[in-house]
Design an enzyme around this catalytic site. Structure first.
Site, PDB file in Angstrom:
ATOM      1  N   HIS A   1       0.800  -1.222   0.000  1.00 48.36           N
ATOM      2  CA  HIS A   1       0.000   0.000   0.000  1.00 48.36           C
ATOM      3  C   HIS A   1       0.834   1.274   0.000  1.00 48.36           C
ATOM      4  CE1 HIS A   1      -3.298  -2.589   2.157  1.00 48.36           C
ATOM      5  NE2 HIS A   1      -3.207  -2.864   0.872  1.00 48.36           N
TER       6      HIS A   1
ATOM      7  N   HIS B   1      -7.225  -0.942   2.464  1.00 51.39           N
ATOM      8  CA  HIS B   1      -6.499  -1.298   1.246  1.00 51.39           C
ATOM      9  C   HIS B   1      -6.789  -0.158   0.266  1.00 51.39           C
ATOM     10  CE1 HIS B   1      -5.769  -5.583   2.499  1.00 51.39           C
ATOM     11  NE2 HIS B   1      -6.616  -5.140   3.426  1.00 51.39           N
TER      12      HIS B   1
END
Ligand code: NAG
Ligand code: NAG
Ligand code: NAG
Ligand code: NAG
Length: 713
Positions: free
Chosen positions: A592, A636
């Site tokens: 990420h 996410h």
């Protein structure tokens, strides 16, 4: 007896799974033109989008809905048609992954000084669809408190954030424009313990928010066990508060159990003709071409009328190959992801002066915030043996069942966002918070003097430092205390004989940087997320490991869990330093990365303007992708990144099509995912977020190193 019951339930789900032909629909390319030769494109386009990834394809699809607008996407990777099955079948994300192939940028971080100088793998999708084509497909939204805090930082020099497109209400509706909710069957929902509130999702966008077509009854022990540890079931985690435990959505289209990603949804889903949209694959952008007479000052201004004007984009098919230029009539839009967009800016002369000079690039705009806030989520795994049949066992059996489309749609998705109150006693939580707060000034000084290259050869600009200070305060004063998750906890069932529990740190105070050392985009930039440089990060992450160990022992999940097989701590109650050594030696990326082109005011060291995503000091270059979050969010990044693209479409339309709807995303006509294309494909580069799905490639690597499994390779 108990295992017989479970086995029966398990078999019943297996029996309902139908064999799939394994023949996927042909890709539907009759809308956009997916091209591989430069001679096939026009000399100029209204918009040139750099990067055909998560955000880039969404944006290109929406902008080209207006048939009088011409759009070109330049994608460094290939189309993906040659590896369609690997992309389309969700479980291939573990069993036949594209990571570490030509479809992966396969970056590495710089040596991380707080992690024994390890260089961690940083995969990013290099194919049409970008990371949305290769990731673990988690769809999770950030919290309202996080998005509103971002909107408030973004408007801190211009007054109220209530009308900002980045405030929760408008950002939430933009995210919903990207999506269609696919409800689980009743059987799957009850077996896995899935709860949801359909009203919290979009109903007509290109990306399908679904669930796997196959599941495991043991997953229904997830939320009760977490509940016992103070992390209750959250039956509506997508409307602004994701704290709690739940079975998350996955980017899966229920009609054929395929991955739903930016190519399948936004491009293959286009119905009708879209001859005004060209997508060129294999084309690496080497820089932006400027009209050098358009600006004489290298000092960035927030006024878009006095910036540099881009006249085109230069690209090449190989590092030694000829460079070609395509002209832009209106704008260049960078959607090359958290690594690519900042890199293209820097090689084009927009970035920190010390960095550009060191790399031999002429300074066009001395924009000190470019690359300055690189962050990422770190994740660690505890492996337990089990006698339960896992997805990994079924896959390894090579049985008929293991080849059904339903089975191959099973991916890990049970998750929980855990606040400090469930990680620490009230007293310990208060002490973690107050020591982080009182360490602010010294951490800010450390960040400042490390400078844009992290080596102290020059200091960071005061505006960038002030931005870090504001972000630091936001994390310690708002995120730590407001009940939002500080770690994410996950379970993976995709390895034979094992149940894997994972923990990922969500709001690191450590802030790094990325920078170029060469003027070529064929060379990797230096990527330094500064993992674990702040001791509060380690305190929280370590508490997350202790939490996982409690979870493994908490009923009903504990019934399925036998011995911890990795790591092997020297004692049953490992010391803090044992846990820290484990975290330092084995953590990997949760995929990420963000922060390299922060959307913030110039006074806080921003790179793009909150009012229109335009790069400061330029007239017609915007960044639209996962690099614009100024700090990590507890999510996410895929789902919010589609939202960023939909917001951008609204802002761009407002400018060029004043009569069209304002504010949100494009018309409802876009590229309705529908049942059109089957998705997958491509080549491209780009961006978006590679989600964490149980074991990602680097996770597998770690496990292999520790326990010698030859698996998934
Ligand atoms: C603009 O300046 C750069 C160097 O700063 C140069 O490489 C480029 O060729 C110039 N562009 C034009 C169109 O003259
Ligand atoms: C989010 O939900 C959690 C758990 O129910 C709760 O403790 C927290 O206060 C909520 N946060 C907000 C901002 O409402
Ligand atoms: C399409 O774009 C053109 C040129 O920007 C604009 O004049 C026109 O209004 C747009 N059409 C619609 C339906 O928005
Ligand atoms: C979208 O497309 C449909 C049919 O394809 C058309 O009826 C409708 O008017 C369009 N909507 C907009 C907002 O352009």
């Amino acid at each position: 007896m108990w295992s017989t019951l479970v086995l029966t339930a398990f078999l019943s789900s297996a029996v309902t799974a139908r064999p799939s032909s394994h023949v996927h629909q042909q890709r539907n390319n009759n809308g956009a033109n997916i091209l591989s030769q430069g001679s096939q494109i026009l000399n100029s386009y209204d918009f040139v989008v750099v990067g055909g990834g998560t955000a880039g394809l969404a944006l290109a699809s929406r902008l080209s809905e207006n048939s009088s607008t011409t759009v070109l996407v330049l994608e460094a990777g290939q189309s993906g048609n040659a590896v369609a099955n690997q992309i389309d079948e969700p479980a291939n994300t573990y069993y036949n992954s594209l990571l570490n192939t030509d479809y992966d940028w396969a970056y590495k971080t710089s040596a991380q000084s707080s992690m024994n100088n390890r260089q961690l793998s940083w995969p990013r999708g290099k194919v049409l669809g970008g990371s949305s084509a290769v990731n673990g497909m988690y769809l999770v939204r950030p919290n309202q408190v996080e998005i509103d805090a971002w909107a408030s930082l973004a408007s801190s020099d211009s007054g109220s954030s209530s009308n900002s497109p980045w405030a929760w209400n408008s950002f939430y509706s933009a995210m919903k424009k990207a999506e269609t909710f696919d409800a689980p069957s009743d059987d799957i929902a009850s077996e896995a313990g899935i709860e949801f509130n359909q009203a919290s999702y979009g109903d007509s966008g290109p990306i399908h928010w679904g669930y796997p077509g196959f599941t495991f009854p043991l997953l229904s022990s997830w939320t009760p066990s977490l509940s016992s540890l103070g992390v209750p079931l959250n039956s509506d985690p997508v409307s602004g508060n994701n704290t709690g435990s739940f079975i998350a959505n996955s980017a899966i289209r229920k009609s054929d159990w395929t991955r739903s990603y930016s190519r399948s949804g936004y491009i293959d889903g286009i119905t009708g003709s879209r001859s005004n949209l060209d997508i060129l694959t294999g084309a690496t952008v080497t820089g932006i071409v400027w009209d050098n007479s358009s600006s004489t000052s290298t000092t960035p201004s927030s006024n878009s009328n006095d910036g540099l004007k881009a006249t085109g984009v230069q690209y090449a098919f190989s590092s030694a190959g000829q460079k070609f230029t395509v002209s832009v009539n209106k704008e260049v839009i960078l959607s090359a992801g958290a690594v690519g967009s900042a890199q293209v800016l820097m090689v084009s002369g927009v970035g920190p002066q010390a960095v550009l000079q060191g790399a031999g690039v002429d300074v066009k705009v001395a924009l000190e915030g470019v690359g300055a806030r690189l962050q990422d989520h770190l994740v660690a795994s505890l492996v337990y043996s089990t006698s339960e049949t896992t997805a990994g066992d079924i896959h390894a059996s090579n049985s008929a069942e293991s080849k059904t489309a339903e089975f191959m749609s099973f991916i890990n998705s049970a998750t929980a966002y855990v606040p400090l109150s469930a990680l620490f006693s009230a007293e310990d939580a208060a002490s973690v918070i107050s020591s982080a707060q009182s360490a602010m000034d010294s951490n800010v000084d450390k960040y400042k003097s490390a400078g844009p290259k992290g080596d102290g050869t020059s200091q960071l600009d005061d505006t960038v430092v002030e931005g870090y200070k504001q972000i630091y305060k936001t994390i310690t004063d708002t995120f730590y205390t407001g009940g939002s998750g500080q770690v994410e906890v996950l379970i993976a069932l995709t390895q034979p004989g094992s149940i894997i529990l994972q923990v990922a740190l969500q709001h690191p105070l450590s802030m790094g940087r990325m920078y170029i050392t060469s003027p070529s985009t064929f060379d990797s930039p230096v990527l330094d997320p500064a993992y674990l440089e702040n001791s509060a990060d380690m305190d929280i992450y370590r508490a997350g490991v202790k939490f996982l160990r409690r979870l493994a022992g908490t009923a009903p999940l504990s019934q399925y869990i036998k011995d911890q097989t990795s790591p092997t701590f020297s004692s049953d109650s490992p010391s803090d330093s044992d846990i820290d050594s484990f975290l330092i030696s084995s953590s990997s990326t949760e995929f990420h990365p963000t922060g390299s082109c922060a959307l913030l005011p110039l006074s806080l060291g921003g790179v793009v303007s909150p009012s229109d995503l335009r790069v400061y000091g330029t007239r017609n270059v915007r960044v639209v992708d996962s690099s614009v979050y100024p700090m990590e969010l507890s999510t996410h990044l895929g789902a919010p990144t589609y939202g960023v693209a939909e917001v951008a479409v609204g802002l761009i339309r407002e400018e060029y099509e004043p009569s069209s709807e304002s504010g949100g995303a494009g018309s409802d006509n876009a590229s309705a995912g529908g049942s059109g294309g089957s998705g997958s494909g491509g080549e491209g580069d780009s961006s978006g977020a590679v989600g964490m799905r149980g074991l990602g490639w680097s996770g597998v690597h770690v496990v292999l190193g520790m326990i010698g499994w030859v698996l998934f390779m």
